[in-house]
Motif scaffolding. Structure first.
Motif, PDB file in Angstrom:
ATOM      1  N   GLY A  47      30.803  53.080  89.389  1.00 28.55           N
ATOM      2  CA  GLY A  47      30.782  52.798  90.822  1.00 28.55           C
ATOM      3  C   GLY A  47      29.912  51.603  91.165  1.00 28.55           C
ATOM      4  N   ILE A  48      29.839  50.623  90.251  1.00 32.67           N
ATOM      5  CA  ILE A  48      28.942  49.461  90.319  1.00 32.67           C
ATOM      6  C   ILE A  48      27.485  49.944  90.272  1.00 32.67           C
ATOM      7  N   ALA A  49      27.142  50.591  89.181  1.00 33.95           N
ATOM      8  CA  ALA A  49      25.772  51.050  88.902  1.00 33.95           C
ATOM      9  C   ALA A  49      25.291  52.105  89.885  1.00 33.95           C
ATOM     10  N   VAL A  50      26.211  52.816  90.510  1.00 30.93           N
ATOM     11  CA  VAL A  50      25.852  53.846  91.490  1.00 30.93           C
ATOM     12  C   VAL A  50      25.784  55.227  90.850  1.00 30.93           C
ATOM     13  N   ASN A  51      26.794  55.585  90.087  1.00 30.46           N
ATOM     14  CA  ASN A  51      26.933  56.953  89.567  1.00 30.46           C
ATOM     15  C   ASN A  51      26.045  57.150  88.343  1.00 30.46           C
ATOM     16  N   ALA A 376      28.158  49.215  83.522  1.00 31.39           N
ATOM     17  CA  ALA A 376      27.050  49.939  84.157  1.00 31.39           C
ATOM     18  C   ALA A 376      27.388  51.422  84.189  1.00 31.39           C
ATOM     19  N   PRO A 377      27.534  52.035  83.018  1.00 35.75           N
ATOM     20  CA  PRO A 377      27.978  53.432  82.967  1.00 35.75           C
ATOM     21  C   PRO A 377      26.882  54.401  83.385  1.00 35.75           C
ATOM     22  N   SER A 378      27.236  55.654  83.443  1.00 34.08           N
ATOM     23  CA  SER A 378      26.281  56.721  83.706  1.00 34.08           C
ATOM     24  C   SER A 378      25.132  56.668  82.706  1.00 34.08           C
ATOM     25  N   LEU A 379      23.928  56.975  83.180  1.00 38.72           N
ATOM     26  CA  LEU A 379      22.762  57.005  82.302  1.00 38.72           C
ATOM     27  C   LEU A 379      22.839  58.138  81.288  1.00 38.72           C
ATOM     28  N   VAL A 380      23.673  59.125  81.574  1.00 37.47           N
ATOM     29  CA  VAL A 380      23.766  60.298  80.695  1.00 37.47           C
ATOM     30  C   VAL A 380      25.155  60.413  80.071  1.00 37.47           C
ATOM     31  N   ILE A 381      25.869  59.311  79.993  1.00 38.34           N
ATOM     32  CA  ILE A 381      27.190  59.324  79.371  1.00 38.34           C
ATOM     33  C   ILE A 381      27.072  59.845  77.944  1.00 38.34           C
ATOM     34  N   GLU A 382      27.992  60.718  77.575  1.00 37.91           N
ATOM     35  CA  GLU A 382      27.937  61.348  76.260  1.00 37.91           C
ATOM     36  C   GLU A 382      28.363  60.366  75.164  1.00 37.91           C
ATOM     37  N   GLU A 383      27.894  60.617  73.944  1.00 33.91           N
ATOM     38  CA  GLU A 383      28.205  59.714  72.830  1.00 33.91           C
ATOM     39  C   GLU A 383      29.703  59.624  72.587  1.00 33.91           C
ATOM     40  N   ASP A 384      30.399  60.765  72.693  1.00 30.54           N
ATOM     41  CA  ASP A 384      31.840  60.727  72.454  1.00 30.54           C
ATOM     42  C   ASP A 384      32.564  59.933  73.539  1.00 30.54           C
ATOM     43  N   GLU A 385      32.016  59.937  74.755  1.00 33.66           N
ATOM     44  CA  GLU A 385      32.608  59.147  75.841  1.00 33.66           C
ATOM     45  C   GLU A 385      32.357  57.657  75.613  1.00 33.66           C
TER      46      GLU A 385
END
Length: 403
Positions: A47-51, A376-385
């Motif tokens: 979300g442009i570094a939002v989510n 700018a993905p989620s800070l907690v994005i999973e490794e598999d993602e």
């Protein structure tokens, strides 16, 4: 008559300020989204570094739901508990003593710039109103903030720009020294210039800005709308660089998708925006602040912040290898999970094409100017993602190479 909700309807009923993608996302969970047709996407755009915590994080949904069942809005005629709690939490974890809440990065920066002007004129007279900013920066879309940003494409066609703005190139210390004077009320910097290519400031430049502000009685403002709230692996970017501003603006990830922004200020400057000098009907809304409080608690954890640095290493090493393999990227830069992939000469000016091709292969990415693909993905994005997203990026790069 009920119309089909579609891109065609969008183009009929919306003011044409945007040119959104052809797909319309309708659901999200973690780092994955699904469109109206049920097609799945890995979200490297956030979300442009939002989510910062991905889509529909359960703790944020819970905080919003609980507050929605209690109190939605009272305006700033009354104080509310979530706003007070969030303001205290922000001052507890930052340099600041006071907080002004608003709804967007532009509003947070508008408050900061108004504060700087009022401070300068009050302490230094009618001529102390100049703001020194960087060329090709971005601070929002109000008339004041586009004037400060120094990008003509955003300010032309709206009449005379705000006076008293001086622009210097990022990291040009000599130019900065020449621009700052007794007339300067503030120096404003993005620790990483996001919209114009994901360009990090240098520590020496920020330190010199701090020294010049101290020398000339000006405020140092850090626009952390994009870099704040854990994005670089520290809660705030100023901590990474070791340079403390007088004013800091936050938005985007502070509400993780719920509209919320904040202007954080040291005690000795906050009083220059006294009663009646500024305001916001929705600023500090109980719903937004309840979400913001939950988001801050989740992000400001060692495992999350350490995880940002780990994810940075994983992504950057893979992106560099991928860029070399397919001749797509000449450089990968940035800090934490704000990453810029600089397109190789063969693809120069075609960031939009790369973004669209990635979307065709189930990956959401951004551009930062015509020559840089931004992640700018989620800070907690999973490794598999992460791995699945990189696989889809590789497929997109392969098809681009063959086209």
């Amino acid at each position: 008559m009920i119309s089909v909700v579609s891109k065609t309807l969008y183009e009929k009923v919306m003011v044409p300020t945007y040119s959104p993608a052809a797909i319309i996302p309708v659901e999200g969970k973690g780092a994955r989204c699904w469109d109206q047709n049920g097609t799945e996407y890995i979200d490297f755009a956030g979300g442009i570094a939002v989510n910062a915590l991905g889509h529909c994080h359960p703790a944020l949904v819970d905080a919003l739901t609980r507050q929605a069942n209690r109190l939605w809005h009272t305006s700033n005629v009354f104080a509310n508990e979530p706003a007070i709690r969030l303001a205290q939490a922000l001052t507890n974890v930052s340099f600041a003593d006071r907080v002004f809440f608003s709804n967007s990065g532009a509003e947070a920066n508008e408050a900061a710039f108004k504060l700087a002007r009022r401070y300068g004129i009050t302490t230094g007279g009618s001529e102390k109103y100049e703001i020194v900013a960087n060329t090709n920066s971005f601070h929002g879309r109000s008339l004041f903030t586009v004037s400060v940003a120094g990008q003509p494409k955003y300010s032309e066609g709206f009449g005379p720009p705000i006076e008293g703005i001086r622009h210097v190139p990022l990291n040009d210390v000599d130019a900065l020294e020449a621009a700052v004077s007794h007339r300067t009320c503030a120096v404003v910097v993005e620790p990483i210039v996001g919209e114009s290519g994901v360009l990090p400031a240098e520590q020496a430049y920020l330190q010199r800005a701090r020294e010049l502000c101290d020398k000339h009685g000006a405020l140092l403002i850090f626009d952390e709308v994009q870099t704040g709230m854990g994005r670089l692996g520290t809660l705030f970017a100023y901590e990474h660089f070791g340079v403390v501003p007088d004013v800091m603006t936050l938005a985007k990830a502070i509400g993780c998708g719920f509209p919320l922004a904040a202007t954080l200020v040291k005690e000795e400057f906050a009083g220059h925006l006294g009663r009646g000098t500024h305001g916001s009907t929705f600023g500090g809304n109980p719903l937004a602040c309840a979400v913001g409080e939950a988001a801050l608690q989740l992000i400001n954890q060692p495992d999350v912040l350490d995880g940002v640095r780990m994810r940075h290493s994983r992504l950057v090493s893979a992106l560099k290898a991928l860029g070399t393999r397919y001749g797509l990227f000449s450089d990968v830069r940035g800090l934490g999970l704000l990453i810029g992939c600089v397109l190789s000469p063969a693809w120069k000016g075609k960031a939009g094409d790369v973004v669209n091709r990635c979307l065709e292969h189930g990956l959401m990415v951004l551009q930062a100017g015509a020559d840089v693909v931004r992640l700018a993905p989620s800070l907690v994005i999973e490794e598999d993602e992460i791995d699945e997203g990189l696989t889809r990026l590789a497929i997109a790069a392969m098809t681009l190479q063959r086209s």
